[in-house]
Design a protein around this motif. Structure first.
Motif, PDB file in Angstrom:
ATOM      1  N   VAL A 169      21.904   2.368  -4.536  1.00 44.91           N
ATOM      2  CA  VAL A 169      22.537   1.650  -3.429  1.00 44.91           C
ATOM      3  C   VAL A 169      22.050   0.207  -3.443  1.00 44.91           C
ATOM      4  CG1 VAL A 169      22.855   1.515  -0.931  1.00 44.91           C
ATOM      5  CG2 VAL A 169      22.783   3.748  -2.063  1.00 44.91           C
ATOM      6  N   LEU A 170      22.989  -0.716  -3.610  1.00 47.37           N
ATOM      7  CA  LEU A 170      22.695  -2.153  -3.636  1.00 47.37           C
ATOM      8  C   LEU A 170      23.195  -2.783  -2.343  1.00 47.37           C
ATOM      9  CD1 LEU A 170      21.838  -4.785  -5.100  1.00 47.37           C
ATOM     10  CD2 LEU A 170      24.159  -4.872  -6.048  1.00 47.37           C
ATOM     11  N   THR A 171      22.322  -3.550  -1.684  1.00 45.94           N
ATOM     12  CA  THR A 171      22.674  -4.245  -0.443  1.00 45.94           C
ATOM     13  C   THR A 171      22.670  -5.743  -0.698  1.00 45.94           C
ATOM     14  OG1 THR A 171      21.661  -2.489   0.885  1.00 45.94           O
ATOM     15  CG2 THR A 171      22.098  -4.586   1.978  1.00 45.94           C
ATOM     16  N   ILE A 172      23.776  -6.415  -0.363  1.00 43.17           N
ATOM     17  CA  ILE A 172      23.928  -7.860  -0.517  1.00 43.17           C
ATOM     18  C   ILE A 172      24.047  -8.474   0.872  1.00 43.17           C
ATOM     19  CG2 ILE A 172      25.314  -9.714  -1.493  1.00 43.17           C
ATOM     20  CD1 ILE A 172      26.288  -7.794  -3.611  1.00 43.17           C
ATOM     21  N   LYS A 173      23.173  -9.432   1.175  1.00 44.64           N
ATOM     22  CA  LYS A 173      23.208 -10.131   2.459  1.00 44.64           C
ATOM     23  C   LYS A 173      23.381 -11.627   2.206  1.00 44.64           C
ATOM     24  CE  LYS A 173      20.251  -6.856   4.972  1.00 44.64           C
ATOM     25  NZ  LYS A 173      19.006  -6.713   5.781  1.00 44.64           N
ATOM     26  N   LEU A 174      24.389 -12.201   2.852  1.00 39.35           N
ATOM     27  CA  LEU A 174      24.631 -13.635   2.782  1.00 39.35           C
ATOM     28  C   LEU A 174      24.267 -14.261   4.125  1.00 39.35           C
ATOM     29  CD1 LEU A 174      25.836 -16.254   1.565  1.00 39.35           C
ATOM     30  CD2 LEU A 174      28.067 -15.488   2.424  1.00 39.35           C
ATOM     31  N   PHE A 175      23.320 -15.192   4.122  1.00 32.94           N
ATOM     32  CA  PHE A 175      22.916 -15.927   5.316  1.00 32.94           C
ATOM     33  C   PHE A 175      23.517 -17.330   5.247  1.00 32.94           C
ATOM     34  CE2 PHE A 175      19.873 -12.602   4.802  1.00 32.94           C
ATOM     35  CZ  PHE A 175      19.352 -12.311   6.052  1.00 32.94           C
ATOM     36  N   PHE A 176      24.087 -17.815   6.348  1.00 33.05           N
ATOM     37  CA  PHE A 176      24.625 -19.175   6.368  1.00 33.05           C
ATOM     38  C   PHE A 176      24.621 -19.693   7.801  1.00 33.05           C
ATOM     39  CE2 PHE A 176      28.220 -16.369   6.966  1.00 33.05           C
ATOM     40  CZ  PHE A 176      28.969 -16.974   7.960  1.00 33.05           C
ATOM     41  N   THR A 177      24.619 -21.009   7.922  1.00 34.36           N
ATOM     42  CA  THR A 177      24.683 -21.676   9.214  1.00 34.36           C
ATOM     43  C   THR A 177      26.023 -22.385   9.354  1.00 34.36           C
ATOM     44  OG1 THR A 177      23.671 -23.676   8.320  1.00 34.36           O
ATOM     45  CG2 THR A 177      22.188 -22.020   9.281  1.00 34.36           C
ATOM     46  N   GLY A 178      26.376 -22.708  10.605  1.00 35.09           N
ATOM     47  CA  GLY A 178      27.632 -23.393  10.870  1.00 35.09           C
ATOM     48  C   GLY A 178      28.802 -22.430  10.918  1.00 35.09           C
ATOM     49  N   ASN A 179      29.989 -22.998  11.057  1.00 39.87           N
ATOM     50  CA  ASN A 179      31.227 -22.221  11.107  1.00 39.87           C
ATOM     51  C   ASN A 179      31.859 -22.199   9.720  1.00 39.87           C
ATOM     52  OD1 ASN A 179      31.046 -21.747  13.923  1.00 39.87           O
ATOM     53  ND2 ASN A 179      31.878 -23.791  14.324  1.00 39.87           N
ATOM     54  N   LEU A 180      31.889 -21.035   9.122  1.00 37.27           N
ATOM     55  CA  LEU A 180      32.395 -20.905   7.761  1.00 37.27           C
ATOM     56  C   LEU A 180      33.907 -21.091   7.750  1.00 37.27           C
ATOM     57  CD1 LEU A 180      31.329 -20.271   4.908  1.00 37.27           C
ATOM     58  CD2 LEU A 180      31.970 -17.893   5.313  1.00 37.27           C
ATOM     59  N   ILE A 181      34.370 -22.018   6.927  1.00 38.44           N
ATOM     60  CA  ILE A 181      35.804 -22.275   6.782  1.00 38.44           C
ATOM     61  C   ILE A 181      36.365 -21.518   5.581  1.00 38.44           C
ATOM     62  CG2 ILE A 181      37.538 -24.068   6.380  1.00 38.44           C
ATOM     63  CD1 ILE A 181      35.710 -26.029   7.766  1.00 38.44           C
ATOM     64  N   ARG A 182      35.628 -21.558   4.509  1.00 42.08           N
ATOM     65  CA  ARG A 182      36.059 -20.877   3.278  1.00 42.08           C
ATOM     66  C   ARG A 182      34.829 -20.358   2.571  1.00 42.08           C
ATOM     67  NH1 ARG A 182      35.873 -21.861  -1.962  1.00 42.08           N
ATOM     68  NH2 ARG A 182      34.856 -23.871  -1.539  1.00 42.08           N
ATOM     69  N   GLY A 183      34.948 -19.184   1.971  1.00 44.57           N
ATOM     70  CA  GLY A 183      33.819 -18.634   1.254  1.00 44.57           C
ATOM     71  C   GLY A 183      34.235 -17.561   0.275  1.00 44.57           C
ATOM     72  N   GLU A 184      33.562 -17.507  -0.863  1.00 46.74           N
ATOM     73  CA  GLU A 184      33.800 -16.490  -1.883  1.00 46.74           C
ATOM     74  C   GLU A 184      32.455 -15.915  -2.308  1.00 46.74           C
ATOM     75  OE1 GLU A 184      36.023 -18.087  -5.085  1.00 46.74           O
ATOM     76  OE2 GLU A 184      37.786 -18.592  -3.871  1.00 46.74           O
ATOM     77  N   LEU A 185      32.286 -14.613  -2.098  1.00 47.64           N
ATOM     78  CA  LEU A 185      31.065 -13.906  -2.465  1.00 47.64           C
ATOM     79  C   LEU A 185      31.415 -12.907  -3.560  1.00 47.64           C
ATOM     80  CD1 LEU A 185      28.048 -13.395  -1.880  1.00 47.64           C
ATOM     81  CD2 LEU A 185      28.770 -11.682  -0.207  1.00 47.64           C
ATOM     82  N   SER A 186      30.795 -13.040  -4.712  1.00 46.06           N
ATOM     83  CA  SER A 186      31.132 -12.182  -5.845  1.00 46.06           C
ATOM     84  C   SER A 186      30.624 -10.763  -5.621  1.00 46.06           C
ATOM     85  CB  SER A 186      30.541 -12.754  -7.142  1.00 46.06           C
ATOM     86  OG  SER A 186      29.117 -12.748  -7.086  1.00 46.06           O
ATOM     87  N   GLU A 187      31.152  -9.820  -6.406  1.00 47.86           N
ATOM     88  CA  GLU A 187      30.775  -8.412  -6.322  1.00 47.86           C
ATOM     89  C   GLU A 187      29.970  -8.018  -7.561  1.00 47.86           C
ATOM     90  OE1 GLU A 187      34.292  -6.138  -5.841  1.00 47.86           O
ATOM     91  OE2 GLU A 187      34.552  -6.671  -3.731  1.00 47.86           O
ATOM     92  N   PRO A 188      29.115  -7.008  -7.445  1.00 45.70           N
ATOM     93  CA  PRO A 188      28.351  -6.570  -8.620  1.00 45.70           C
ATOM     94  C   PRO A 188      29.270  -5.937  -9.656  1.00 45.70           C
ATOM     95  CG  PRO A 188      28.027  -5.058  -6.796  1.00 45.70           C
ATOM     96  CD  PRO A 188      28.794  -6.219  -6.238  1.00 45.70           C
ATOM     97  N   GLU A 189      28.948  -6.167 -10.916  1.00 42.24           N
ATOM     98  CA  GLU A 189      29.733  -5.581 -12.003  1.00 42.24           C
ATOM     99  C   GLU A 189      28.856  -5.431 -13.234  1.00 42.24           C
ATOM    100  OE1 GLU A 189      31.752  -9.834 -13.448  1.00 42.24           O
ATOM    101  OE2 GLU A 189      33.002  -8.229 -12.646  1.00 42.24           O
ATOM    102  N   HIS A 190      29.146  -4.378 -13.989  1.00 34.14           N
ATOM    103  CA  HIS A 190      28.412  -4.115 -15.230  1.00 34.14           C
ATOM    104  C   HIS A 190      29.285  -3.222 -16.098  1.00 34.14           C
ATOM    105  CE1 HIS A 190      25.244  -2.858 -18.024  1.00 34.14           C
ATOM    106  NE2 HIS A 190      24.562  -3.897 -17.589  1.00 34.14           N
ATOM    107  N   PRO A 191      29.355  -3.486 -17.406  1.00 31.59           N
ATOM    108  CA  PRO A 191      30.240  -2.680 -18.271  1.00 31.59           C
ATOM    109  C   PRO A 191      29.805  -1.230 -18.405  1.00 31.59           C
ATOM    110  CG  PRO A 191      28.885  -4.184 -19.581  1.00 31.59           C
ATOM    111  CD  PRO A 191      28.685  -4.574 -18.150  1.00 31.59           C
ATOM    112  N   ASN A 192      28.529  -0.919 -18.163  1.00 26.09           N
ATOM    113  CA  ASN A 192      28.037   0.447 -18.324  1.00 26.09           C
ATOM    114  C   ASN A 192      27.642   1.075 -16.990  1.00 26.09           C
ATOM    115  OD1 ASN A 192      28.292   0.222 -21.150  1.00 26.09           O
ATOM    116  ND2 ASN A 192      26.282  -0.745 -21.288  1.00 26.09           N
ATOM    117  N   ALA A 193      28.326   0.699 -15.929  1.00 25.40           N
ATOM    118  CA  ALA A 193      28.035   1.264 -14.606  1.00 25.40           C
ATOM    119  C   ALA A 193      29.321   1.373 -13.806  1.00 25.40           C
ATOM    120  CB  ALA A 193      27.013   0.414 -13.856  1.00 25.40           C
ATOM    121  N   ILE A 194      29.407   2.435 -13.021  1.00 26.10           N
ATOM    122  CA  ILE A 194      30.512   2.620 -12.079  1.00 26.10           C
ATOM    123  C   ILE A 194      30.077   2.048 -10.735  1.00 26.10           C
ATOM    124  CG2 ILE A 194      31.966   4.301 -10.898  1.00 26.10           C
ATOM    125  CD1 ILE A 194      31.629   6.143 -13.293  1.00 26.10           C
TER     126      ILE A 194
END
Length: 583
Positions: A169-194
């Motif tokens: 189980v992998l947990t990703i936390k993004l901390f930021f200040t201000g009012n987010l207008i646009r954002g892109e957070l990538s996802e985990p990926e690996h060729p030998n993992a589901i």
């Protein structure tokens, strides 16, 4: 003398004159806000160009924004990512000449560390000088604490080592200040993992060292498929936010998860299918509580396997083991996977219809599923105990197969055949004629039932054929009436009638009908009707009344020709009175 001109009218004049042929570039400068920055920081690059302009009333309102010149900033994309673009215009007079100044502002994010070069940029006939930018790995000294950063990423795993195919189980936390207008957070990926997402993301607020952060939390379940080291790609974030003063900030960060050790299947595991899970349970339902049932009575037995920490697709099927005295009819197994905050919960349900065919005692064998408990790190076995049922015979029915081997032995002794004379002893011979009579009676009943069934099928076939004939006749009558009236429904009725007349073929349109019939006269009459209904006013004689007799005559001829090969299919008087078929 230098004077400033402001206002929307001057801006329009500038846009117009810049698009005209009188512009000539005089200068181009490139100014970064700094030449040394750390990875993850954003560089602000200002590009300034100037040009002489000629304002006149002839080109005041004849301008095109898309034709405005721009520097070839795309040359920096080898080393930098362009996050945002902006441009500003101004006009001033120098020695009684109009000069337009354009400032382009770019937000650049370095793609790697080291010395990066912003190559010379060109604007019309001018070229800028190259600029060297030094990108340093790590975090700036004044931003080593999270409280001083505008955004940062935290990664956490519930284990530092796992078995192959075990859930991580992998947990990703993004901390930021201000009012987010646009954002892109990538996802985990690996060729030998589901990788499986564990539901929707959570959003909340947290305080770190007195600073209030907004947090976006996502959870994923990873299942490594190969032993060794699992190294995930960095998790990256890029976005824009406005602070309390309304200023736009560019947020950018990345984080790496530590390498995870993936172990192979333990040698002491005894099962056929490797099942590393947090829990695994077996259950069943549908069997009678009193253990008694009657031969021929149906049972619906459901077996369920429930696990935590595995996807449903990885669960093995239940073993198909049933005694010979019972018939089993399994249904398609049902698999469900439910994501949760702690991982995946999966179930496999197998429903089987059981029909006992012999009286006596029968035992459903034990079901054993070995699995590996990842919390205690040892093998466990989930068990459904063997289940014994007592099957009673149907009252008044003679058992064809003895349920007790001792009884079978006695029966064989009473019916032994003499190997010399071929005769049975007197006790068994006395029962021969009643059995022979019973066999003859049963054979006669079977013959009678077969005769009755054949007559019923013949009668039913005649009824179906009769219904099909009536349907064809009704369709043909409607077709002729529509053809006589010149109705737009004629072509649709023709296709439907041909489909009923020739069910072995498929007709989608009038074209298919013409291709099958190959009748030139009928095709010409249909084309004439279509021209009348759908042709242009200049091509069709819509003012003349429609004469449908020729089309009806062609239809009757085609139907009569097709009926010649079917004896007994006589054409009844289907058509309305007064319908002429003469040409």
């Amino acid at each position: 003398m230098v004077s400033r001109l402001t206002g929307p009218f001057i801006l329009i004049l500038l846009l117009v004159t810049m698009a005209g042929p009188a512009m000539a570039a005089n200068d181009l400068t490139v100014e970064p806000d700094r030449t040394r920055l750390y990875e993850g920081e954003v560089l602000t690059l200002s590009v300034k160009g100037s040009t002489k302009i000629d304002i006149n009333l002839g080109n005041l309102f004849d301008f095109d924004l898309s034709s405005l010149p721009k520097p070839n900033i795309e040359k920096v994309e080898d080393d930098f990512e362009i996050l945002a673009r902006n441009q500003q215009y101004s006009i001033r007079t120098v020695n009684n000449e109009m000069v337009g100044e354009i400032t382009w502002t770019y937000q650049l994010a370095p793609k790697k560390t080291g010395e990066l070069t912003i190559p010379p940029l060109s604007f019309r006939d001018s070229r800028s000088t190259p600029v060297t930018i030094e990108v340093i790995s790590g975090t700036p000294p004044d931003q080593e604490t999270e409280a001083q950063r505008d955004s940062f990423i935290e990664l956490a795993a519930d284990k530092d080592e796992v078995y192959v195919q075990e859930q991580l189980v992998l947990t990703i936390k993004l901390f930021f200040t201000g009012n987010l207008i646009r954002g892109e957070l990538s996802e985990p990926e690996h060729p030998n993992a589901i990788v499986e997402s564990l539901g929707k993301q959570n959003e909340y607020t947290r305080y770190r060292d007195g600073v209030r952060y907004r947090v976006v939390e996502r959870r994923y379940a990873l299942f490594p498929q190969r032993e060794g080291q699992l190294s995930l790609q960095p998790i990256r974030f890029e976005g824009q936010a406005r602070n309390e003063q309304g200023q736009l900030k560019f947020l950018r960060d990345s984080a790496n998860l530590f390498d995870i050790t993936v172990k192979g299947v333990p040698a002491e595991f005894s099962g056929d299918t490797w099942l590393p899970a947090r829990t695994l349970e077996l259950s069943q339902s549908g069997l009678p509580r009193n253990q008694n049932l009657t031969a021929g009575q149906n049972l619906t037995r459901s077996l369920t396997m429930r696990t935590e920490g595995l996807p449903a697709e990885s669960l093995p099927p239940f073993p198909e083991q049933t005694p010979d005295s019972i018939r089993a009819y399994p249904e398609k197994p049902e698999r469900t996977t439910t994501p949760g905050t702690e991982g995946l919960t999966s179930t496999l349900t197998q429903t089987t219809a059981l029909v006992p065919v012999q009286p006596g005692k029968l035992t459903l064998p034990e079901i054993r599923i070995p699995w590996w408990d990842t919390e205690s790190d040892r093998e466990k076995v989930a068990v459904i105990p063997a289940h014994t049922l007592v099957v009673e015979g149907i009252p008044g029915q003679i058992d064809s197969v003895p349920s007790n081997p001792e009884d079978a032995s006695e029966t064989d002794t009473r019916t032994n055949i003499d190997p010399v004379s071929g005769e049975t002893d007197g006790e068994s011979g006395a029962g021969f004629w009643p059995l022979a009579t019973l066999a003859a009676l049963v054979g006669w009943l079977i013959t009678l039932a077969a005769w009755w069934y054949s007559r019923r099928r013949t009668s039913a076939g005649k009824v179906v054929a009769s219904q099909g004939d009536n349907r064809e006749k009704v369709l043909f009558r409607n077709l002729c009436e529509a053809a006589q009236a010149g109705s737009p429904k004629t072509t649709d009725l023709l296709v439907r009638w041909m489909s009923q007349r020739h069910p072995e073929r498929t007709f989608q349109s009038v074209t298919d009908v013409n291709r099958f019939l190959d009748d030139t006269e009928l095709a010409a009459e249909i084309e004439q009707l279509q021209q009348r209904l759908f042709g242009t006013p200049g091509e069709s004689a819509t003012s003349e009344p429609w004469q449908g007799e020729r089309l009806v005559a062609a239809l009757i001829r085609v139907r009569g020709t097709a009926s010649e090969s079917a004896p007994g299919d006589q054409l009844p008087p289907l058509y309305p009175q007064g319908l002429s078929t003469s040409r």
